[in-house]
Design a protein around this motif. Structure first.
Motif, mmCIF file in Angstrom:
data_model
loop_
_atom_site.group_PDB
_atom_site.id
_atom_site.type_symbol
_atom_site.label_atom_id
_atom_site.label_comp_id
_atom_site.label_asym_id
_atom_site.label_seq_id
_atom_site.Cartn_x
_atom_site.Cartn_y
_atom_site.Cartn_z
ATOM 1 N N ALA A 10 -15.848 7.422 3.866
ATOM 2 C CA ALA A 10 -15.396 8.109 3.477
ATOM 3 C C ALA A 10 -13.993 9.029 3.745
ATOM 4 C CB ALA A 10 -14.987 8.630 5.323
ATOM 5 N N ALA A 11 -12.491 8.359 3.797
ATOM 6 C CA ALA A 11 -11.803 8.880 3.895
ATOM 7 C C ALA A 11 -10.800 8.219 2.443
ATOM 8 C CB ALA A 11 -10.597 8.177 4.736
ATOM 9 N N VAL A 12 -11.552 7.321 1.367
ATOM 10 C CA VAL A 12 -10.965 5.984 0.821
ATOM 11 C C VAL A 12 -9.586 5.153 1.120
ATOM 12 C CG1 VAL A 12 -10.284 6.121 -1.992
ATOM 13 C CG2 VAL A 12 -11.868 7.854 -0.657
ATOM 14 N N VAL A 13 -8.395 6.314 1.412
ATOM 15 C CA VAL A 13 -7.371 5.702 2.061
ATOM 16 C C VAL A 13 -6.808 7.227 3.288
ATOM 17 C CG1 VAL A 13 -4.853 5.109 1.650
ATOM 18 C CG2 VAL A 13 -7.146 4.203 -0.084
ATOM 19 N N SER A 14 -6.485 6.065 4.015
ATOM 20 C CA SER A 14 -5.797 6.744 5.239
ATOM 21 C C SER A 14 -4.703 6.636 5.578
ATOM 22 C CB SER A 14 -6.582 7.275 5.892
ATOM 23 O OG SER A 14 -5.931 7.468 7.105
ATOM 24 N N LEU A 15 -3.763 7.306 5.161
ATOM 25 C CA LEU A 15 -2.245 6.867 5.196
ATOM 26 C C LEU A 15 -1.467 6.526 6.351
ATOM 27 C CD1 LEU A 15 -0.721 8.982 2.677
ATOM 28 C CD2 LEU A 15 -1.088 6.471 2.197
ATOM 29 N N ILE A 16 -0.849 5.990 7.209
ATOM 30 C CA ILE A 16 0.038 5.174 8.449
ATOM 31 C C ILE A 16 1.094 6.015 8.181
ATOM 32 C CG2 ILE A 16 -0.229 3.689 10.271
ATOM 33 C CD1 ILE A 16 -2.792 2.831 9.668
ATOM 34 N N ALA A 17 1.673 7.108 9.275
ATOM 35 C CA ALA A 17 2.846 7.291 9.522
ATOM 36 C C ALA A 17 3.969 6.032 9.989
ATOM 37 C CB ALA A 17 2.856 9.162 10.038
ATOM 38 N N GLY A 18 3.004 5.721 11.254
ATOM 39 C CA GLY A 18 3.800 5.102 12.624
ATOM 40 C C GLY A 18 2.552 4.374 13.114
ATOM 41 N N PHE A 19 2.821 3.651 14.648
ATOM 42 C CA PHE A 19 2.403 3.238 15.018
ATOM 43 C C PHE A 19 2.637 2.911 16.569
ATOM 44 C CE2 PHE A 19 4.847 -0.229 13.464
ATOM 45 C CZ PHE A 19 4.829 -1.766 13.791
ATOM 46 N N GLN A 20 2.272 2.919 17.597
ATOM 47 C CA GLN A 20 2.444 2.439 18.896
ATOM 48 C C GLN A 20 2.302 1.015 19.444
ATOM 49 O OE1 GLN A 20 3.976 6.097 21.952
ATOM 50 N NE2 GLN A 20 2.328 4.812 23.317
ATOM 51 N N TYR A 21 2.933 0.005 20.265
ATOM 52 C CA TYR A 21 2.813 -0.934 20.426
ATOM 53 C C TYR A 21 3.759 -0.668 21.715
ATOM 54 C CZ TYR A 21 1.612 -5.752 22.238
ATOM 55 O OH TYR A 21 1.205 -6.993 22.116
ATOM 56 N N LYS A 22 2.380 -0.881 22.748
ATOM 57 C CA LYS A 22 3.444 -1.351 24.401
ATOM 58 C C LYS A 22 4.083 0.553 24.246
ATOM 59 C CE LYS A 22 1.923 -5.825 25.092
ATOM 60 N NZ LYS A 22 0.993 -5.462 26.412
ATOM 61 N N ALA A 61 -0.852 3.125 -1.469
ATOM 62 C CA ALA A 61 -2.028 3.290 -0.890
ATOM 63 C C ALA A 61 -2.519 4.685 -1.914
ATOM 64 C CB ALA A 61 -1.506 3.795 0.425
ATOM 65 N N THR A 62 -1.230 4.920 -2.067
ATOM 66 C CA THR A 62 -1.549 5.870 -3.385
ATOM 67 C C THR A 62 -1.866 5.433 -4.708
ATOM 68 O OG1 THR A 62 0.250 7.692 -2.046
ATOM 69 C CG2 THR A 62 -0.318 7.553 -4.177
ATOM 70 N N GLN A 63 -1.548 4.706 -5.152
ATOM 71 C CA GLN A 63 -2.281 4.496 -6.303
ATOM 72 C C GLN A 63 -3.670 3.686 -5.952
ATOM 73 O OE1 GLN A 63 1.549 0.932 -7.853
ATOM 74 N NE2 GLN A 63 3.041 2.414 -6.850
ATOM 75 N N LEU A 64 -3.900 2.590 -5.542
ATOM 76 C CA LEU A 64 -5.106 1.908 -5.124
ATOM 77 C C LEU A 64 -5.762 2.925 -4.736
ATOM 78 C CD1 LEU A 64 -4.039 -0.537 -3.632
ATOM 79 C CD2 LEU A 64 -4.332 -0.898 -5.200
ATOM 80 N N LYS A 65 -5.491 4.343 -4.443
ATOM 81 C CA LYS A 65 -6.725 4.952 -4.356
ATOM 82 C C LYS A 65 -7.126 6.167 -5.336
ATOM 83 C CE LYS A 65 -7.124 9.498 -1.459
ATOM 84 N NZ LYS A 65 -7.161 10.317 -0.512
ATOM 85 N N GLU A 66 -5.544 6.309 -6.126
ATOM 86 C CA GLU A 66 -6.228 7.211 -7.528
ATOM 87 C C GLU A 66 -6.973 6.063 -8.185
ATOM 88 O OE1 GLU A 66 -1.755 7.787 -8.592
ATOM 89 O OE2 GLU A 66 -1.498 10.044 -6.847
ATOM 90 N N LYS A 67 -6.144 4.815 -8.500
ATOM 91 C CA LYS A 67 -7.136 4.028 -9.592
ATOM 92 C C LYS A 67 -8.644 3.974 -8.911
ATOM 93 C CE LYS A 67 -2.849 0.972 -10.853
ATOM 94 N NZ LYS A 67 -1.966 0.102 -11.235
ATOM 95 N N LEU A 68 -8.821 3.710 -8.212
ATOM 96 C CA LEU A 68 -10.130 3.271 -7.239
ATOM 97 C C LEU A 68 -11.251 5.124 -7.883
ATOM 98 C CD1 LEU A 68 -13.014 2.429 -6.709
ATOM 99 C CD2 LEU A 68 -11.733 2.239 -3.670
ATOM 100 N N ASN A 69 -10.176 6.092 -7.131
ATOM 101 C CA ASN A 69 -11.582 7.605 -8.207
ATOM 102 C C ASN A 69 -11.439 7.742 -9.143
ATOM 103 O OD1 ASN A 69 -9.285 9.293 -5.087
ATOM 104 N ND2 ASN A 69 -11.103 8.159 -4.796
#
Length: 355
Positions: A304-316, A330-338
């Motif tokens: 659906a999204a191909v690639v979804s960028l993650i800005a940050g994560f929370q643990y505990k 992420a950007t490079q690979l998405k562009e090449k796949l598209n």
């Protein structure tokens, strides 16, 4: 209505089209559907004639097994229109194979290739006008199968309905998302159905994702069910981690879906000299990598999204903001796949199928 016959597929065309009522610039993902659908029933131990008919509701008995025992599977695929007005499918054989693996795991009959593939291609040809040019524009394809036998006895259905519906789409996600790493809830367990595209897998995700949403996060990165230390998937997507210049993703297993986008991105990365590792990666490893500055990217990968960028994560109770790197994998690979999907670059893998 016009009725015709192509091979063993019966075609009943809609007398009118609703395409002129659709604003293709403001599409909500998965809300609009094309004029036709494919339906094929499995009754008395055999598949009946597939029918392409006008998209419409169908009647089901309230005691149908799918409502009570969850025998339901699906796939997600896309068709693309290139600049020359040609239409392409991307690795449909992989979706077909995975669909039948899901069917076997949920005690459902395998769908014959001629029903799935020939029916899919003919349906897309009939509704081809719904596929618009332009990067991000596509036709989302949803094959699914449900158990339709009546009666609430706890046993597998004997009858089934296989369908394919089509939805015009634009890009699924925009911007970056913030995620929570699960330390209690799990997406799937060993011996379970995590590797199947089963409807129940997604239903089980909704509650923990709702809790994450209430805290200001968009998704959950799921961990293993036993120790909650191994990172497995992100939301409904496979997940990648970049540590220094190495791209890492978990191996597929009983718990992790064999994503078509996942393995396509891996193949492109390996072809283009990006170091990849398919192995278990732990929460402590990415926390330590963040602290020492070697964690560069985390991103989800799916149809659906191909690639979804993650800005940050929370643990505990601790939040970790990811750096803004200039040369994002992420950007490079998405562009090449598209570029492969839209026939803008040579398909060196022979993945695409011209309609």
């Amino acid at each position: 209505m016009e009725t015709t016959q192509i091979s063993d597929i019966k075609i009943i065309k809609s007398p009118t089209s609703k395409i002129d009522s659709v604003d293709f610039e403001t599409l909500t993902f998965g809300k609009q559907f094309t004029d036709h659908m494919l339906v094929c029933d499995f009754i008395d131990g055999e598949w009946h004639q597939p029918i392409i008919m006008p998209y419409a509701p169908f009647e089901m008995d309230p005691s149908s097994r799918v409502f009570h025992y969850g025998q339901a599977i699906f796939e997600g695929m896309k068709a693309y229109r290139d600049a020359q007005d040609e239409i392409w499918l991307f690795r449909p054989d992989q979706n077909y194979e995975r669909f039948n693996k899901s069917a076997i795991r949920l005690a459902m009959p395998e769908v014959p290739e001629h029903i799935f593939m020939d029916g899919l291609k003919e349906l897309i040809k009939i509704d081809a006008n719904w596929i618009k040019k332009g990067n991000g524009n596509a036709l989302y394809i949803r094959p699914f199968m449900i158990g339709t036998s009546d009666g609430v006895i706890a046993s597998p259905s004997l009858n089934f309905k296989f369908c394919i519906i089509l939805s015009p789409v634009k890009s699924y996600y925009s911007g970056e998302v913030k995620v929570v790493i699960a330390d209690h809830f799990s997406r799937a367990a060993n011996g379970g159905i995590g590797a199947a595209k089963a409807a129940g897998n997604y239903a089980a995700q909704f509650y923990p994702t709702k809790l994450a949403n209430q805290k200001g996060f968009q998704q959950v990165i799921w961990t293993d069910d036993t120790t909650h230390t191994k990172l497995e998937e992100s939301g409904t997507m496979n997940v990648f981690f970049r540590i220094n210049d190495t791209l890492i993703t978990a191996p597929v297993s009983e718990r992790i879906l064999d994503g078509v986008t996942r393995k396509s991105l891996l193949a492109i990365a390996e072809r283009d000299g990006i170091k990849t590792e398919v192995r278990s990666i732990t929460v402590n490893e990415i926390v330590d990598a963040h602290r020492n500055g070697s964690l560069k990217e985390i991103f989800g990968a799916g149809t659906a999204a191909v690639v979804s960028l993650i800005a940050g994560f929370q643990y505990k109770d601790e939040y970790f903001e990811l750096p803004q790197v200039a040369d994002r994998f992420a950007t490079q690979l998405k562009e090449k796949l598209n570029a492969i999907q839209y026939n803008e670059a040579e398909d060196t893998f022979n993945w695409t199928v011209k309609l």
